[in-house]
Enzyme design. Structure first.
Site, mmCIF file in Angstrom:
data_model
loop_
_atom_site.group_PDB
_atom_site.id
_atom_site.type_symbol
_atom_site.label_atom_id
_atom_site.label_comp_id
_atom_site.label_asym_id
_atom_site.label_seq_id
_atom_site.Cartn_x
_atom_site.Cartn_y
_atom_site.Cartn_z
ATOM 1 N N CYS A 72 7.783 7.141 13.109
ATOM 2 C CA CYS A 72 7.018 6.608 11.981
ATOM 3 C C CYS A 72 7.220 5.092 11.914
ATOM 4 O O CYS A 72 8.350 4.613 11.839
ATOM 5 C CB CYS A 72 7.477 7.279 10.693
ATOM 6 S SG CYS A 72 6.814 6.496 9.220
ATOM 7 N N ASP A 77 2.052 -7.322 4.141
ATOM 8 C CA ASP A 77 1.158 -6.657 5.084
ATOM 9 C C ASP A 77 0.855 -7.611 6.237
ATOM 10 O O ASP A 77 0.628 -8.804 6.042
ATOM 11 C CB ASP A 77 -0.134 -6.231 4.378
ATOM 12 C CG ASP A 77 -0.923 -5.208 5.183
ATOM 13 O OD1 ASP A 77 -1.004 -4.054 4.741
ATOM 14 O OD2 ASP A 77 -1.457 -5.579 6.256
ATOM 15 N N HIS A 88 11.089 9.420 3.853
ATOM 16 C CA HIS A 88 9.792 9.658 4.501
ATOM 17 C C HIS A 88 9.024 10.734 3.749
ATOM 18 O O HIS A 88 9.416 11.905 3.732
ATOM 19 C CB HIS A 88 9.942 10.061 5.972
ATOM 20 C CG HIS A 88 8.591 10.272 6.609
ATOM 21 N ND1 HIS A 88 7.903 9.268 7.237
ATOM 22 C CD2 HIS A 88 7.774 11.355 6.636
ATOM 23 C CE1 HIS A 88 6.732 9.725 7.648
ATOM 24 N NE2 HIS A 88 6.634 10.997 7.288
ATOM 25 N N ASN A 131 -3.816 4.679 -0.087
ATOM 26 C CA ASN A 131 -4.768 5.462 0.693
ATOM 27 C C ASN A 131 -4.116 6.788 1.086
ATOM 28 O O ASN A 131 -2.967 6.814 1.516
ATOM 29 C CB ASN A 131 -5.194 4.686 1.940
ATOM 30 C CG ASN A 131 -6.025 3.458 1.594
ATOM 31 O OD1 ASN A 131 -6.874 3.518 0.714
ATOM 32 N ND2 ASN A 131 -5.769 2.354 2.269
ATOM 33 N N GLY A 149 -8.920 6.333 4.891
ATOM 34 C CA GLY A 149 -8.545 5.347 5.905
ATOM 35 C C GLY A 149 -7.053 5.105 6.006
ATOM 36 O O GLY A 149 -6.624 4.043 6.459
ATOM 37 N N HIS A 182 3.102 7.321 6.130
ATOM 38 C CA HIS A 182 4.314 7.222 5.313
ATOM 39 C C HIS A 182 3.822 6.649 3.988
ATOM 40 O O HIS A 182 3.215 5.565 3.974
ATOM 41 C CB HIS A 182 5.328 6.305 6.015
ATOM 42 C CG HIS A 182 6.634 6.108 5.293
ATOM 43 N ND1 HIS A 182 7.866 6.277 5.907
ATOM 44 C CD2 HIS A 182 6.914 5.724 4.017
ATOM 45 C CE1 HIS A 182 8.833 6.019 5.047
ATOM 46 N NE2 HIS A 182 8.280 5.676 3.890
ATOM 47 N N HIS A 217 2.765 4.773 0.915
ATOM 48 C CA HIS A 217 2.913 3.346 0.595
ATOM 49 C C HIS A 217 1.898 2.949 -0.457
ATOM 50 O O HIS A 217 0.810 3.524 -0.542
ATOM 51 C CB HIS A 217 2.788 2.465 1.840
ATOM 52 C CG HIS A 217 1.544 2.684 2.643
ATOM 53 N ND1 HIS A 217 1.393 3.764 3.482
ATOM 54 C CD2 HIS A 217 0.395 1.984 2.743
ATOM 55 C CE1 HIS A 217 0.210 3.703 4.074
ATOM 56 N NE2 HIS A 217 -0.425 2.632 3.630
ATOM 57 N N HIS A 232 -0.147 -0.361 -1.756
ATOM 58 C CA HIS A 232 -0.561 -1.748 -1.517
ATOM 59 C C HIS A 232 -0.583 -2.478 -2.861
ATOM 60 O O HIS A 232 -1.138 -1.958 -3.838
ATOM 61 C CB HIS A 232 -1.984 -1.812 -0.957
ATOM 62 C CG HIS A 232 -2.191 -1.136 0.362
ATOM 63 N ND1 HIS A 232 -2.359 -1.842 1.534
ATOM 64 C CD2 HIS A 232 -2.299 0.174 0.699
ATOM 65 C CE1 HIS A 232 -2.564 -0.990 2.538
ATOM 66 N NE2 HIS A 232 -2.528 0.238 2.061
HETATM 67 P P1 5GP Z 1 -3.137 2.161 5.231
HETATM 68 O O1 5GP Z 1 -4.381 1.830 6.011
HETATM 69 O O2 5GP Z 1 -2.358 3.283 5.876
HETATM 70 O O3 5GP Z 1 -3.359 2.345 3.772
HETATM 71 O O4 5GP Z 1 -2.242 0.848 5.293
HETATM 72 C C1 5GP Z 1 -1.426 0.522 6.373
HETATM 73 C C2 5GP Z 1 -1.191 -0.954 6.293
HETATM 74 O O5 5GP Z 1 -0.108 -1.270 7.146
HETATM 75 C C3 5GP Z 1 -2.392 -1.805 6.738
HETATM 76 O O6 5GP Z 1 -2.814 -2.629 5.673
HETATM 77 C C4 5GP Z 1 -1.843 -2.599 7.924
HETATM 78 O O7 5GP Z 1 -2.309 -3.929 7.960
HETATM 79 C C5 5GP Z 1 -0.343 -2.533 7.702
HETATM 80 N N1 5GP Z 1 0.443 -2.593 8.917
HETATM 81 C C6 5GP Z 1 0.235 -1.882 10.071
HETATM 82 N N2 5GP Z 1 1.182 -2.159 10.972
HETATM 83 C C7 5GP Z 1 2.013 -3.069 10.391
HETATM 84 C C8 5GP Z 1 3.195 -3.738 10.841
HETATM 85 O O8 5GP Z 1 3.681 -3.554 11.966
HETATM 86 N N3 5GP Z 1 3.789 -4.612 9.976
HETATM 87 C C9 5GP Z 1 3.268 -4.842 8.730
HETATM 88 N N4 5GP Z 1 3.907 -5.738 7.957
HETATM 89 N N5 5GP Z 1 2.166 -4.215 8.261
HETATM 90 C C10 5GP Z 1 1.551 -3.345 9.093
HETATM 91 ZN ZN ZN Z 2 8.276 7.281 7.703
#
Ligand code: 5GP
Ligand code: ZN
Length: 113
Positions: A4, A30, A46, A86, A92, A97, A99, A101
């Site tokens: 993860c 991000d 997790h 999300n 999307g 894991h 989270h 935003h």
């Molecule tokens: P999701 O699309 O799952 O809601 O959000 C995942 C977020 O993780 C995205 O906004 C993406 O830019 C961010 N992200 C993906 N990989 C990394 C990483 O390696 N480091 C950081 N800081 N953010 C990441």
């Molecule tokens: Zn995780």
């Protein structure tokens, strides 16, 4: 979880720009910001997404939201901000894991989807 991305970030195996941490929560910027301030708040435990929350693990989500409020104060988001989680493919979600935003630092769009 060994495979993860966010578990690896929490463990320090992948670098991140930390903005906040406590015993339950880790928060970092991000990598692809969609607003002037874009921070990810994740539980150390997790949990795959909101869809996996139950009465047995929801304290981790509550800790994340307490951290959101603290981080928003720390970041000076006095004008407001948006909190997004999300959940699943239709939303999307790319990292499985849980989270939250934090998006702010400017007037955000009126549409959420
Ligand atoms: P999701 O699309 O799952 O809601 O959000 C995942 C977020 O993780 C995205 O906004 C993406 O830019 C961010 N992200 C993906 N990989 C990394 C990483 O390696 N480091 C950081 N800081 N953010 C990441
Ligand atoms: Zn995780």
């Amino acid at each position: 979880m060994t495979d993860c991305l966010f578990c690896k970030i929490i463990a320090g195996e992948i670098p991140s720009t930390k903005v906040y941490e406590n015993e339950s929560v880790y928060a970092f910027r991000d990598i692809n910001p969609q607003a002037p301030t874009h921070i990810l708040v994740v539980p150390r435990e997790h949990i795959g997404s909101v869809a996996e929350l139950t009465s047995a693990n929801s304290a981790a989500a509550a800790k994340c939201l307490e951290a959101v409020a603290e981080i928003a104060r720390q970041e000076g988001l006095t004008g407001g901000y948006r909190v997004v989680s999300n959940c699943g493919d239709d939303a999307g979600q790319t990292v499985k894991h849980l989270h939250f935003h934090i998006l702010g630092g400017e007037r955000l769009g009126d549409r959420m989807a």
